[in-house]
Design a protein around this motif. Structure first.
Motif, PDB file in Angstrom:
ATOM      1  N   VAL A  45      55.163  53.147  31.050  1.00 57.65           N
ATOM      2  CA  VAL A  45      57.361  53.563  31.343  1.00 57.65           C
ATOM      3  C   VAL A  45      57.482  52.435  32.331  1.00 57.65           C
ATOM      4  CG1 VAL A  45      58.313  55.424  32.309  1.00 57.65           C
ATOM      5  CG2 VAL A  45      56.726  56.068  30.414  1.00 57.65           C
ATOM      6  N   ILE A  46      56.236  52.539  33.052  1.00 55.00           N
ATOM      7  CA  ILE A  46      57.143  51.566  34.612  1.00 55.00           C
ATOM      8  C   ILE A  46      57.525  50.193  33.720  1.00 55.00           C
ATOM      9  CG2 ILE A  46      56.265  50.374  36.461  1.00 55.00           C
ATOM     10  CD1 ILE A  46      54.332  52.366  37.375  1.00 55.00           C
ATOM     11  N   GLN A  47      56.426  49.740  33.568  1.00 57.46           N
ATOM     12  CA  GLN A  47      56.895  48.370  32.782  1.00 57.46           C
ATOM     13  C   GLN A  47      58.217  48.174  31.701  1.00 57.46           C
ATOM     14  OE1 GLN A  47      53.372  47.374  31.219  1.00 57.46           O
ATOM     15  NE2 GLN A  47      52.424  46.376  32.884  1.00 57.46           N
ATOM     16  N   ASN A  48      58.633  49.300  30.924  1.00 55.18           N
ATOM     17  CA  ASN A  48      59.382  49.033  30.060  1.00 55.18           C
ATOM     18  C   ASN A  48      60.461  49.684  30.832  1.00 55.18           C
ATOM     19  OD1 ASN A  48      58.879  48.767  27.102  1.00 55.18           O
ATOM     20  ND2 ASN A  48      57.315  49.547  27.571  1.00 55.18           N
ATOM     21  N   ALA A  49      60.759  50.670  31.836  1.00 54.22           N
ATOM     22  CA  ALA A  49      62.307  51.043  32.503  1.00 54.22           C
ATOM     23  C   ALA A  49      62.230  49.262  32.985  1.00 54.22           C
ATOM     24  CB  ALA A  49      61.855  52.202  33.095  1.00 54.22           C
ATOM     25  N   PHE A  50      61.753  48.694  33.870  1.00 57.35           N
ATOM     26  CA  PHE A  50      61.959  47.519  34.230  1.00 57.35           C
ATOM     27  C   PHE A  50      62.346  46.623  33.539  1.00 57.35           C
ATOM     28  CE2 PHE A  50      60.892  43.771  36.228  1.00 57.35           C
ATOM     29  CZ  PHE A  50      61.204  43.361  37.883  1.00 57.35           C
ATOM     30  N   ALA A  51      61.799  46.766  32.752  1.00 56.52           N
ATOM     31  CA  ALA A  51      62.192  45.567  31.674  1.00 56.52           C
ATOM     32  C   ALA A  51      63.686  45.795  30.780  1.00 56.52           C
ATOM     33  CB  ALA A  51      60.984  45.649  30.427  1.00 56.52           C
ATOM     34  N   ASN A  52      64.132  47.058  31.044  1.00 60.33           N
ATOM     35  CA  ASN A  52      65.268  47.597  29.911  1.00 60.33           C
ATOM     36  C   ASN A  52      66.372  47.382  30.936  1.00 60.33           C
ATOM     37  OD1 ASN A  52      65.978  48.762  27.494  1.00 60.33           O
ATOM     38  ND2 ASN A  52      67.341  50.295  29.111  1.00 60.33           N
ATOM     39  N   THR A  53      66.436  47.140  32.241  1.00 62.47           N
ATOM     40  CA  THR A  53      67.696  46.943  33.596  1.00 62.47           C
ATOM     41  C   THR A  53      67.687  45.639  34.008  1.00 62.47           C
ATOM     42  OG1 THR A  53      66.166  47.798  35.635  1.00 62.47           O
ATOM     43  CG2 THR A  53      68.059  49.445  34.634  1.00 62.47           C
ATOM     44  N   SER A  54      66.260  44.840  33.476  1.00 65.54           N
ATOM     45  CA  SER A  54      66.547  43.971  34.453  1.00 65.54           C
ATOM     46  C   SER A  54      66.924  42.910  33.154  1.00 65.54           C
ATOM     47  CB  SER A  54      65.489  43.356  34.587  1.00 65.54           C
ATOM     48  OG  SER A  54      63.758  43.817  33.616  1.00 65.54           O
ATOM     49  N   LYS A 100      68.032  32.651  36.631  1.00 65.14           N
ATOM     50  CA  LYS A 100      66.822  31.661  35.385  1.00 65.14           C
ATOM     51  C   LYS A 100      66.268  33.069  35.023  1.00 65.14           C
ATOM     52  CE  LYS A 100      66.510  28.399  37.844  1.00 65.14           C
ATOM     53  NZ  LYS A 100      65.625  27.117  37.620  1.00 65.14           N
ATOM     54  N   PHE A 101      66.089  32.635  33.678  1.00 68.39           N
ATOM     55  CA  PHE A 101      64.680  33.379  33.356  1.00 68.39           C
ATOM     56  C   PHE A 101      63.240  33.393  34.003  1.00 68.39           C
ATOM     57  CE2 PHE A 101      68.121  33.789  30.027  1.00 68.39           C
ATOM     58  CZ  PHE A 101      68.015  35.249  29.145  1.00 68.39           C
ATOM     59  N   ASP A 102      63.184  32.532  34.248  1.00 73.42           N
ATOM     60  CA  ASP A 102      62.270  31.850  34.728  1.00 73.42           C
ATOM     61  C   ASP A 102      61.612  32.389  36.500  1.00 73.42           C
ATOM     62  OD1 ASP A 102      63.589  30.695  36.379  1.00 73.42           O
ATOM     63  OD2 ASP A 102      62.302  28.692  36.373  1.00 73.42           O
ATOM     64  N   GLN A 103      62.627  32.509  37.128  1.00 75.89           N
ATOM     65  CA  GLN A 103      62.622  33.337  37.997  1.00 75.89           C
ATOM     66  C   GLN A 103      62.400  34.817  37.950  1.00 75.89           C
ATOM     67  OE1 GLN A 103      66.499  32.341  40.115  1.00 75.89           O
ATOM     68  NE2 GLN A 103      65.890  30.728  41.300  1.00 75.89           N
ATOM     69  N   ILE A 114      58.559  36.931  39.190  1.00 74.53           N
ATOM     70  CA  ILE A 114      59.020  38.440  39.373  1.00 74.53           C
ATOM     71  C   ILE A 114      58.102  39.499  39.099  1.00 74.53           C
ATOM     72  CG2 ILE A 114      60.637  40.415  40.480  1.00 74.53           C
ATOM     73  CD1 ILE A 114      63.017  38.481  40.763  1.00 74.53           C
ATOM     74  N   THR A 115      58.645  39.763  37.663  1.00 75.39           N
ATOM     75  CA  THR A 115      57.323  39.975  36.406  1.00 75.39           C
ATOM     76  C   THR A 115      56.110  40.405  37.326  1.00 75.39           C
ATOM     77  OG1 THR A 115      58.886  40.480  35.273  1.00 75.39           O
ATOM     78  CG2 THR A 115      57.064  40.954  34.323  1.00 75.39           C
ATOM     79  N   ASN A 116      55.833  38.449  36.710  1.00 74.99           N
ATOM     80  CA  ASN A 116      54.360  38.276  36.116  1.00 74.99           C
ATOM     81  C   ASN A 116      53.369  38.494  37.967  1.00 74.99           C
ATOM     82  OD1 ASN A 116      54.129  37.770  33.688  1.00 74.99           O
ATOM     83  ND2 ASN A 116      55.361  35.772  34.053  1.00 74.99           N
ATOM     84  N   PHE A 117      54.354  38.681  38.999  1.00 80.96           N
ATOM     85  CA  PHE A 117      53.414  38.470  40.425  1.00 80.96           C
ATOM     86  C   PHE A 117      53.265  39.893  41.151  1.00 80.96           C
ATOM     87  CE2 PHE A 117      54.180  33.511  39.289  1.00 80.96           C
ATOM     88  CZ  PHE A 117      52.906  33.153  38.649  1.00 80.96           C
ATOM     89  N   VAL A 118      55.073  40.543  41.186  1.00 80.83           N
ATOM     90  CA  VAL A 118      54.906  41.257  41.594  1.00 80.83           C
ATOM     91  C   VAL A 118      54.700  42.599  40.457  1.00 80.83           C
ATOM     92  CG1 VAL A 118      56.653  42.522  42.689  1.00 80.83           C
ATOM     93  CG2 VAL A 118      57.089  40.333  42.703  1.00 80.83           C
ATOM     94  N   ILE A 119      55.289  42.922  39.845  1.00 85.13           N
ATOM     95  CA  ILE A 119      55.851  44.296  38.947  1.00 85.13           C
ATOM     96  C   ILE A 119      54.187  44.541  37.989  1.00 85.13           C
ATOM     97  CG2 ILE A 119      56.160  45.657  37.211  1.00 85.13           C
ATOM     98  CD1 ILE A 119      57.988  45.002  39.758  1.00 85.13           C
ATOM     99  N   PHE A 173      49.308  47.658  38.250  1.00 84.85           N
ATOM    100  CA  PHE A 173      47.252  47.117  37.248  1.00 84.85           C
ATOM    101  C   PHE A 173      46.552  47.596  38.768  1.00 84.85           C
ATOM    102  CE2 PHE A 173      48.859  44.617  33.766  1.00 84.85           C
ATOM    103  CZ  PHE A 173      48.191  45.237  32.210  1.00 84.85           C
ATOM    104  N   LEU A 174      47.004  47.291  39.997  1.00 80.82           N
ATOM    105  CA  LEU A 174      46.781  48.238  40.716  1.00 80.82           C
ATOM    106  C   LEU A 174      46.688  49.267  41.208  1.00 80.82           C
ATOM    107  CD1 LEU A 174      46.362  44.566  42.519  1.00 80.82           C
ATOM    108  CD2 LEU A 174      43.986  45.216  41.186  1.00 80.82           C
ATOM    109  N   SER A 175      46.666  50.118  40.766  1.00 76.31           N
ATOM    110  CA  SER A 175      47.634  50.996  41.453  1.00 76.31           C
ATOM    111  C   SER A 175      46.968  52.528  40.576  1.00 76.31           C
ATOM    112  CB  SER A 175      48.782  51.251  41.094  1.00 76.31           C
ATOM    113  OG  SER A 175      49.371  51.414  39.857  1.00 76.31           O
ATOM    114  N   GLY A 176      45.188  52.494  40.701  1.00 81.73           N
ATOM    115  CA  GLY A 176      44.768  53.349  40.407  1.00 81.73           C
ATOM    116  C   GLY A 176      44.745  53.472  39.155  1.00 81.73           C
TER     117      GLY A 176
END
Length: 267
Positions: free
Chosen positions: A82-91, A177-180, A184-189, A194-197
């Protein structure tokens, strides 16, 4: 009438409900047009996670917090998706509009900063809830799981999707840019989710990891959904919900300010 216009009164009322509904509908239609990718894809990914853990760890892993290991992991996978998809939709929506140069088509209509925020967030929330429903049905049918506290489950899914939908808006506004955005997705979200239990209980973690996890709002989202599904959690659900509501308020305030000023949106 002219005096009302001079005072800033809009002819459709204080809130442009039609505009908000139209923007939310556009955001919903956008991801539903490729539902095999936006809804079917997360279901397959969640199923693969559960299958791999079941085959590799499940038979040899004992109970976690008093429940079978697969029942413990499944709610975390649901909320992580859910987290990943909500972020992906707006971003993705804002990022594509910025790169293609048609973000002006969204900014030109008579929509206030709050109405823009509501329209975009509703699209992300709808996608997150839809993904949650699909995965939950699969969990019930395949794993034979039930839902211990449906109200808590709904509350944490809604607040989690709101927070990550807002973060998606912020990330897309700041990225050029898309790489930016990918960074953000790969190194933050992804690391935070994954490290949230998701795959472990804090009881098994060293003190430092426990402290870091309690700083991470995504921990409370996943822990709250776990409480909603199986009735056990690492932290009190009321505390987790308060953290999620607070995080949602902060994120929405930042989004509103960015829309109000047009930062990196208006030429």
């Amino acid at each position: 009438m002219s005096q009302q216009l001079q005072m800033g009164t809009r002819r459709f009322g204080r809130v442009n409900w039609l505009g908000v509904a139209t923007l939310a509908e556009r955001e919903t239609r956008r991801f539903m047009a490729v539902w095999t990718q936006t809804v079917g894809g997360p279901l397959v990914t969640a199923g693969l996670f559960i299958l791999i853990f079941s085959l590799a760890i499940g038979p040899r892993r004992g109970e976690v917090m008093g429940v079978p290991f697969m029942e413990f992991v499944a709610p975390g996978i649901l909320m992580m998706t859910v987290i990943q998809n909500a972020f992906a939709n707006t971003s993705s929506s804002i990022m594509v509009a910025k790169v293609q140069g048609n973000i002006v088509d969204t900014l030109m209509p008579p929509l206030s900063a709050g109405e823009l925020l509501a329209g975009y967030l509703l699209g992300g929330i709808i996608r997150g809830v839809l993904v949650a429903v699909v995965i939950l049905i699969a969990m019930i049918l395949v794993l034979g799981m039930g839902v211990a506290h449906p109200v808590w489950l709904l509350l944490f899914v809604l607040t989690g999707a709101t927070v990550l939908g807002g973060l998606g808006i912020i990330a897309a506004i700041f990225a050029n840019k898309f790489d930016q955005m990918a960074a953000i997705t790969n190194f933050v979200i992804t690391p935070l989710s994954f490290l949230s239990g998701t795959f472990y209980s804090l009881e098994a973690m060293p003190p430092l990891m426990q402290t870091l996890s309690h700083i991470n709002p995504m921990f409370y989202m996943i822990d709250g959904v776990r409480y909603g599904v199986i009735g056990v959690s690492d932290s009190p659900p009321m505390l987790g919900f308060a953290v999620c509501v607070g995080a949602a308020a902060v994120v929405k305030l930042i989004c509103w300010q960015l829309f109000r000023t047009g930062y990196r949106l208006k030429p």
